[in-house]
Design an enzyme around this catalytic site. Structure first.
Site, PDB file in Angstrom:
ATOM      1  N   ARG A  99       0.830  -1.200   0.000  1.00  0.00           N
ATOM      2  CA  ARG A  99       0.000   0.000   0.000  1.00  0.00           C
ATOM      3  C   ARG A  99       0.866   1.253   0.000  1.00  0.00           C
ATOM      4  O   ARG A  99       0.532   2.267  -0.615  1.00  0.00           O
ATOM      5  CB  ARG A  99      -0.935   0.016   1.217  1.00  0.00           C
ATOM      6  CG  ARG A  99      -1.996   1.155   1.136  1.00  0.00           C
ATOM      7  CD  ARG A  99      -2.682   1.433   2.456  1.00  0.00           C
ATOM      8  NE  ARG A  99      -1.797   2.141   3.365  1.00  0.00           N
ATOM      9  CZ  ARG A  99      -1.433   1.709   4.561  1.00  0.00           C
ATOM     10  NH1 ARG A  99      -1.875   0.535   5.006  1.00  0.00           N
ATOM     11  NH2 ARG A  99      -0.629   2.419   5.320  1.00  0.00           N
ATOM     12  N   ASP A 110      -7.010  18.192 -16.560  1.00  0.00           N
ATOM     13  CA  ASP A 110      -7.324  16.810 -16.921  1.00  0.00           C
ATOM     14  C   ASP A 110      -6.867  16.610 -18.358  1.00  0.00           C
ATOM     15  O   ASP A 110      -7.454  17.162 -19.291  1.00  0.00           O
ATOM     16  CB  ASP A 110      -8.829  16.569 -16.780  1.00  0.00           C
ATOM     17  CG  ASP A 110      -9.228  15.119 -17.054  1.00  0.00           C
ATOM     18  OD1 ASP A 110      -8.452  14.398 -17.709  1.00  0.00           O
ATOM     19  OD2 ASP A 110     -10.321  14.723 -16.621  1.00  0.00           O
TER      20      ASP A 110
END
Length: 383
Positions: A49, A175
């Site tokens: 993780r 984006d």
């Protein structure tokens, strides 16, 4: 000498396996890593993780392609965007975004962050005077740019909006999913942060979901790294591998996507069943000159508004054979969908609602003659 884009697509972040000599680095599926000394991870890897060699390789690759300092890979584009917003926003902050932004992002901003005390405003970024007025009055923490926009294919002048935003102390997020770094480099135009749904063109084969945030500021990158680690919305090692595998051919795929989309747009502009084709490569597109200035080609996404309204739009979706009716975009195969009923249904009734007669097409890399033939018979059937 700096390496070219296609070379970096293949090699950045990746080296042959030192143990076996394997040209393709292995997929490190281990969840945990052995330590020789307690509290001293070997080569920095402790728990997947926190960090994983396969994900790290992808992140180095993404940072190189966008020209950023650091990149972070997530389980989806929405997870990536959420991690960035969690990193920089607090109650009382404000976001400015386009009035035709991606519906999923708008839904998160309005329905998730809104109740937490984070405000937002939408605007047409084409009107720079109004952009300056809005940003000056709302003092946003983040200005979120999308260009080309999804699904109306609007073009935003990144350099101009970034300059306005920075004058008022705002961070600029771009984006870059539709254009990809193969066609557009937002950092070179003033962006602070670049967002990707790597599900789309970067993965490129409709077989992996992922997202990424790329940053050029070390302090901001550290905040995103902490959220990635603490909250854990990471890309898996296998997803990271698939994304890297797709990126190797990104440059040549984007060339073909762009060539095919331009040919389709030019062929069917003026067709009797078509009210309007939205594609920045057409000289009739209002953002064509800006797109030509800040993009090296115009990409593989286009939208069509049908003269026969919503009924014609939904009918068209059932008449194509090569264009598959499915959401998402950016794969090697051509896809077609109805944003109002599918990907952008969440913004129905808002300022971001899309026209009911709009069809969005993700143009693939099939032979252009086959794509023209299929779309021609589908459009002709509406007459």
């Amino acid at each position: 000498m700096a390496q070219g884009f296609n070379t970096r697509s293949i090699h950045a972040g990746q080296t042959s396996d030192p143990t076996t000599g394997a040209v393709v680095p292995p997929i490190y599926l281990s969840s945990t890593f052995e330590q020789d000394v307690p509290g001293t991870p070997l080569n920095g890897f402790e728990y997947s993780r926190c960090d994983n060699p396969t994900r790290t390789a992808l992140q180095h690759n993404l940072a190189s392609l966008e020209g950023g300092l650091l990149a972070y890979s997530f389980a989806s584009g929405m997870a990536a965007e959420d991690a960035f917003f969690r990193s920089v926003l607090k109650p009382g902050d404000h976001i400015v975004l386009g009035n035709d932004a991606y519906g999923g992002s708008y839904r998160a901003i309005a329905q998730v962050y809104g109740p937490l005390g984070i405000g937002h405003s939408t605007i047409d970024f084409a009107d720079l005077a109004k952009v300056e007025e809005l940003i000056a009055s709302t003092k946003p923490k983040v200005v979120r740019i999308e260009t080309p926009t999804n699904p109306l294919m609007s073009i935003v002048d990144i350099e101009a909006v970034a300059a306005i935003s920075h004058r008022h102390g705002a961070l600029v997020l771009v984006d870059n999913t539709f254009a990809t770094p193969a066609l557009q480099r937002p950092f070179e135009l003033g962006a602070d942060v670049v967002l990707h749904s790597t599900t789309k063109y970067l993965g490129g084969h409709s077989d992996v979901v992922g997202g990424a945030i790329v940053l050029k500021d070390a302090d901001l990158a550290e905040k995103v790294a902490q959220i990635q680690n603490w909250m854990g919305a990471i890309s898996s090692p296998f997803d990271a591998y698939l994304t890297m595998r797709g990126i190797k051919t990104l440059g040549i795929r984007m060339e073909r996507h762009s060539e095919n989309a331009l040919a389709l747009a030019q062929r069917f502009e003026g067709h009797a069943a078509v009210e309007r084709i939205l594609y920045p490569g057409l000289t009739s597109h209002p953002g064509h000159e800006i797109a030509a200035r800040q993009m090296s080609a115009f990409g593989g996404m286009m939208s069509i508004q049908l003269a026969g309204g919503e009924a014609a739009a939904t009918t068209l979706l059932t008449r194509t054979k090569l264009f598959t009716l499915a959401p998402s975009l950016g794969g090697v195969e051509s896809l077609i969908e109805h944003p109002g009923l599918m990907t952008h249904h969440s913004v129905e009734g808002t300022a971001l609602e899309v026209p009911a007669n709009l069809v969005r097409i993700s143009v693939g890399i099939e032979d252009i003659d086959d794509l023209i033939e299929d779309l021609a018979q589908a459009l002709d059937s509406l007459l």
